[in-house]
Design a protein around this motif. Structure first.
Motif, PDB file in Angstrom:
ATOM      1  N   ASN A 105      -1.666 -10.637  10.666  1.00 28.95           N
ATOM      2  CA  ASN A 105      -1.423  -9.661   9.605  1.00 28.95           C
ATOM      3  C   ASN A 105      -0.609 -10.336   8.515  1.00 28.95           C
ATOM      4  OD1 ASN A 105      -1.700  -6.825   8.763  1.00 28.95           O
ATOM      5  ND2 ASN A 105      -1.728  -6.449  10.964  1.00 28.95           N
ATOM      6  N   GLN A 147      -8.487  -6.114  13.755  1.00 27.07           N
ATOM      7  CA  GLN A 147      -8.915  -4.841  13.184  1.00 27.07           C
ATOM      8  C   GLN A 147     -10.336  -4.530  13.681  1.00 27.07           C
ATOM      9  OE1 GLN A 147      -7.561  -4.686   8.812  1.00 27.07           O
ATOM     10  NE2 GLN A 147      -7.933  -6.841   9.197  1.00 27.07           N
ATOM     11  N   ARG A 167      -4.957  -9.229  19.047  1.00 27.78           N
ATOM     12  CA  ARG A 167      -5.351  -7.972  18.435  1.00 27.78           C
ATOM     13  C   ARG A 167      -6.008  -8.203  17.097  1.00 27.78           C
ATOM     14  NH1 ARG A 167      -4.339  -5.074  13.411  1.00 27.78           N
ATOM     15  NH2 ARG A 167      -5.274  -3.056  13.770  1.00 27.78           N
ATOM     16  N   LYS A 196     -12.334  -2.560   7.821  1.00 30.11           N
ATOM     17  CA  LYS A 196     -12.555  -1.394   8.700  1.00 30.11           C
ATOM     18  C   LYS A 196     -13.703  -0.494   8.267  1.00 30.11           C
ATOM     19  CE  LYS A 196      -7.750  -1.385  10.173  1.00 30.11           C
ATOM     20  NZ  LYS A 196      -6.426  -0.775  10.051  1.00 30.11           N
ATOM     21  N   TYR A 205      -7.472  -3.678   0.489  1.00 31.50           N
ATOM     22  CA  TYR A 205      -7.816  -2.286   0.727  1.00 31.50           C
ATOM     23  C   TYR A 205      -8.785  -1.756  -0.321  1.00 31.50           C
ATOM     24  CZ  TYR A 205      -3.362  -2.898   3.138  1.00 31.50           C
ATOM     25  OH  TYR A 205      -2.351  -3.372   3.940  1.00 31.50           O
ATOM     26  N   LYS A 255       0.832  -1.211   0.000  1.00 29.41           N
ATOM     27  CA  LYS A 255       0.000   0.000   0.000  1.00 29.41           C
ATOM     28  C   LYS A 255       0.866   1.261   0.000  1.00 29.41           C
ATOM     29  CE  LYS A 255      -2.727   0.750   3.656  1.00 29.41           C
ATOM     30  NZ  LYS A 255      -4.000   0.747   4.440  1.00 29.41           N
ATOM     31  N   ASN A 257       3.171  -6.293   6.742  1.00 27.88           N
ATOM     32  CA  ASN A 257       2.824  -5.432   7.878  1.00 27.88           C
ATOM     33  C   ASN A 257       3.566  -5.871   9.131  1.00 27.88           C
ATOM     34  OD1 ASN A 257       1.164  -3.620   6.605  1.00 27.88           O
ATOM     35  ND2 ASN A 257      -0.740  -4.629   7.194  1.00 27.88           N
TER      36      ASN A 257
HETATM   37  C1  LMR Z   1      -4.371  -3.589  10.330  1.00 27.39           C
HETATM   38  O1  LMR Z   1      -4.977  -2.754  11.008  1.00 27.39           O
HETATM   39  O2  LMR Z   1      -3.828  -4.588  10.799  1.00 27.39           O
HETATM   40  C2  LMR Z   1      -4.253  -3.368   8.845  1.00 27.39           C
HETATM   41  O3  LMR Z   1      -5.491  -3.085   8.334  1.00 27.39           O
HETATM   42  C3  LMR Z   1      -3.342  -2.215   8.551  1.00 27.39           C
HETATM   43  C4  LMR Z   1      -3.283  -1.960   7.058  1.00 27.39           C
HETATM   44  O4  LMR Z   1      -3.822  -0.939   6.608  1.00 27.39           O
HETATM   45  O5  LMR Z   1      -2.720  -2.812   6.372  1.00 27.39           O
END
Ligand code: LMR
Length: 334
Positions: A209, A173, A171, A95, A236, A42, A213
């Motif tokens: 993840n 999202q 954890r 999200k 995304y 990204k 990331n």
């Molecule tokens: C996350 O919050 O783990 C991912 O969505 C972050 C991202 O934008 O890759």
């Protein structure tokens, strides 16, 4: 208070700049904010769009990229986009629930995409377009889908059997898809920018993840074990403020559309390679033990998590779930 004053200042600045831009041929500014590191699919996609947009518009547009939650964290960035404090974002598809577009959480369902080809059928097909339609009445226009591959699980203990997740704080999202609960773990929603510290201090025990990331946020330095589960997808939606986009001169919008198409091809082409490189780099760092599930273990993870589809059907929409299954079943997965 900091977020509100920052917001007002940015909106005011934005109006002022738009006004002067009109008069003095100042460039039209696109603030592109995101939460990940520049050295990710990204992050590189956003830089590619900047380069192409400024080139194709002959400098009529200036793109300012703000990575690593520099401007806004996960939740705030969507509010900032709707208020016009920023013009472009690329949030994770998981999200969009807090925005009221809960259908997008379908992308966060475990094992929903048997392979990349199945995902591409959905994002480049009717379903992808229909989902973007749902954003229009929220003042947002969807431009493209960018890929970041499949997620792996990590913690400070081996994660081989589903029983290994029992009682772990994991954890996630800001999605209502609770595959962690299906594994007996305790899901903890947290902004991406807070994950490293939460892992380091033990506020959470583990997370999920894609490697790009995990590596660029140095999570491998505070996680001793990771399982290459590919249990879920992370992608995304590149989105813009609708009023800003519709207000652009038609020729400029066409040039930006072209730049976005090329940047999208680029981002989706490098995604797998970036994740493979990140995984190799983490292995080379030697701080995390990477584990490949056995066939039986993979089957038991699936069995434990697939019921989540039924649990989420009424939230994301039974019809949508059925149409995605038809699309993915028809995909040619090797
Ligand atoms: C996350 O919050 O783990 C991912 O969505 C972050 C991202 O934008 O890759």
């Amino acid at each position: 208070m900091k977020f509100v004053s920052l917001l007002c200042a940015t909106v005011a600045a934005g109006c002022l700049m738009a006004a002067t831009a009109a008069t003095a041929q100042e460039p039209i500014v696109i603030k592109f904010s995101h939460v990940v590191a520049p050295e990710t699919p990204k992050g590189k996609g956003a830089e590619k769009f900047k380069q192409l947009a400024e080139q194709r518009t002959g400098g009529k547009v200036k793109v300012e990229v703000y990575p690593n939650s520099q401007l806004y964290k996960d939740k705030e960035e969507l509010e900032a986009l709707q208020l016009g404090a920023v013009q472009m974002l690329a949030p994770s598809l998981a999200k969009f629930g807090p925005l009221g577009a809960k259908e997008f959480e379908i992308f966060d369902l475990p094992y929903i995409f048997p392979c990349k080809a199945a995902l591409v059928k959905v994002t480049t097909g009717t379903i992808g377009k229909q989902l973007f339609q749902k954003l229009e009445n929220k003042g947002i226009t969807g431009l493209a889908y960018w890929d970041n591959g499949f997620k792996i699980m990590s913690a400070n203990k081996p994660l081989h059997a589903t029983a290994d997740f029992k009682g772990l704080k994991m954890r996630i999202q800001s999605s209502k898809v609770l595959q962690m609960r299906a594994l007996g773990a305790l899901p903890q929603v947290m902004a991406f920018s807070e994950v490293y510290q939460a892992l380091q201090t033990g506020v959470v025990d583990g997370t999920e993840n894609p490697p790009s990331n995990m590596y660029t946020q140095k999570m491998h330095e505070v996680q001793s074990h990771a399982t290459l589960s590919d249990h879920g997808y992370l992608g995304y939606a590149v989105i813009v403020n609708k009023k800003f986009w519709d207000g652009l001169p038609a020729d400029v919008r066409t040039q930006l559309d072209g730049a976005m198409k090329e940047a999208t091809d680029y981002a989706n082409t490098i995604a797998q390679e970036e994740n493979d490189k990140a995984l190799e780099a983490m292995k080379a760092a030697g701080k995390t033990k990477f584990y490949e599930l056995t066939k039986d273990e993979r089957a038991s993870w699936r069995q434990a998590m697939l019921p989540v589809h039924e649990d989420m059907a009424s939230r994301v929409g039974k019809e949508l779930l059925a149409s995605i299954k038809t699309e993915t079943d028809a995909a040619k997965c090797e």
